[in-house]
Design a protein around this motif. Structure first.
Motif, short mmCIF file in Angstrom:
data_model
loop_
_atom_site.label_atom_id
_atom_site.label_comp_id
_atom_site.label_asym_id
_atom_site.label_seq_id
_atom_site.Cartn_x
_atom_site.Cartn_y
_atom_site.Cartn_z
N GLU A 293 0.84 -1.21 0.00
CA GLU A 293 0.00 0.00 0.00
C GLU A 293 0.88 1.26 0.00
O GLU A 293 0.59 2.23 -0.69
CB GLU A 293 -0.92 0.02 1.23
N ASN A 294 1.95 1.22 0.79
CA ASN A 294 2.88 2.36 0.83
C ASN A 294 3.50 2.62 -0.54
O ASN A 294 3.67 3.77 -0.96
CB ASN A 294 4.01 2.12 1.84
N LEU A 295 3.85 1.52 -1.23
CA LEU A 295 4.48 1.64 -2.55
C LEU A 295 3.54 2.33 -3.53
O LEU A 295 3.93 3.27 -4.24
CB LEU A 295 4.86 0.24 -3.06
N ILE A 296 2.28 1.89 -3.55
CA ILE A 296 1.28 2.51 -4.44
C ILE A 296 1.10 3.99 -4.07
O ILE A 296 1.06 4.86 -4.94
CB ILE A 296 -0.07 1.76 -4.37
N GLY A 297 1.01 4.26 -2.77
CA GLY A 297 0.84 5.65 -2.31
C GLY A 297 1.98 6.55 -2.76
O GLY A 297 1.74 7.67 -3.22
N LEU A 298 3.21 6.05 -2.66
CA LEU A 298 4.38 6.85 -3.07
C LEU A 298 4.39 7.07 -4.59
O LEU A 298 4.71 8.16 -5.07
CB LEU A 298 5.69 6.17 -2.64
N LEU A 299 4.03 6.05 -5.34
CA LEU A 299 4.00 6.18 -6.81
C LEU A 299 2.92 7.18 -7.25
O LEU A 299 3.13 7.98 -8.16
CB LEU A 299 3.75 4.80 -7.46
N GLU A 300 1.77 7.13 -6.58
CA GLU A 300 0.67 8.02 -6.94
C GLU A 300 0.93 9.47 -6.52
O GLU A 300 0.26 10.38 -7.00
CB GLU A 300 -0.64 7.53 -6.31
N ARG A 301 1.88 9.67 -5.63
CA ARG A 301 2.21 11.05 -5.22
C ARG A 301 3.21 11.71 -6.16
O ARG A 301 3.49 12.91 -6.00
CB ARG A 301 2.77 11.03 -3.79
N ARG A 302 3.72 10.98 -7.12
CA ARG A 302 4.60 11.60 -8.12
C ARG A 302 3.80 12.63 -8.91
O ARG A 302 2.65 12.39 -9.29
CB ARG A 302 5.15 10.54 -9.10
#
Length: 206
Positions: free
Chosen positions: A86-95
């Motif tokens: 979930e953290n990985l998706i969150g970080l990618l979507e914050r780009r």
């Protein structure tokens, strides 16, 4: 055709899936991979093969990030408290380039990277030209006034095949988007199933 454009078609063909849900994807016509050996029958993928494919698919979806970039984001996702996937998706979507793409300011994630690079986007009123810039909750992302009538912007707004997700408040009349919250895997409108759990397994073993 630019390197990036040809790359996005290759990624679709290589994965055998239309990872952006685009009507023009070559996978809609041919499900086999690119190149002279693409039509050979595919064997069953090993566990490693499934993990590698999950990583390539997720990495490819965000504009085919370099391995170094993607690994760095994964390491950060692992460090933060909570579920790594979930953290990985969150970080990618914050780009920033991902937000510009999700807000439908441009038609593709590759175009989003270029659009940001060329200085067409502001965050909270300040011009930002770094695609990997990480937005925060409450940030307002906008297309600069002089860029609003670009053909690429007008084309994207009219695209029917994808909706803007609910973690963005988008106003296409003003060409602004407010990043309201960090999304989880279930919030992101991926066109195909993404499996961050397999990405975690891949990095755990490599």
């Amino acid at each position: 055709m630019t390197k990036r454009t040809s790359a996005k078609y290759k990624i679709d063909r290589r994965m055998g899936e239309n990872i952006w849900g685009r009507p023009k994807s070559p996978v809609n016509r041919r499900e086999y991979g690119p190149g002279q050996h693409g039509q050979r029958r595919k064997g069953k993928l090993s566990d490693f093969g499934l993990q590698l494919r999950a990583k390539q698919k997720l990495k490819g979806h965000y504009g085919d990030l370099t391995e170094k970039q993607f690994r760095r984001i994964f390491t950060e996702a692992e460090r933060v408290k909570g579920d790594t996937g979930e953290n990985l998706i969150g970080l990618l979507e914050r780009r920033l380039d991902a937000v510009v793409y999700r807000a439908k300011f441009v038609p593709t994630v590759f175009a989003a990277r270029q659009f940001v690079n060329h200085g067409h986007v502001t965050v909270n009123g300040k011009r930002v030209n770094i695609p990997s810039y990480r937005v925060k909750e409450g940030d307002v992302i906008a297309v600069r006034d002089k860029s609003k009538q670009l053909a690429i912007v007008l084309e994207a707004v009219g695209l029917a095949e994808r909706d803007t997700p609910d973690y963005l408040e988008v106003d296409h009349s003003k060409m602004t988007a407010t990043f309201t919250r960090i999304p989880g895997l279930g919030d992101v409108p991926f066109a195909v199933q993404m499996e961050p759990n397999l990405v975690i397994e891949y990095y755990a073993q490599n």
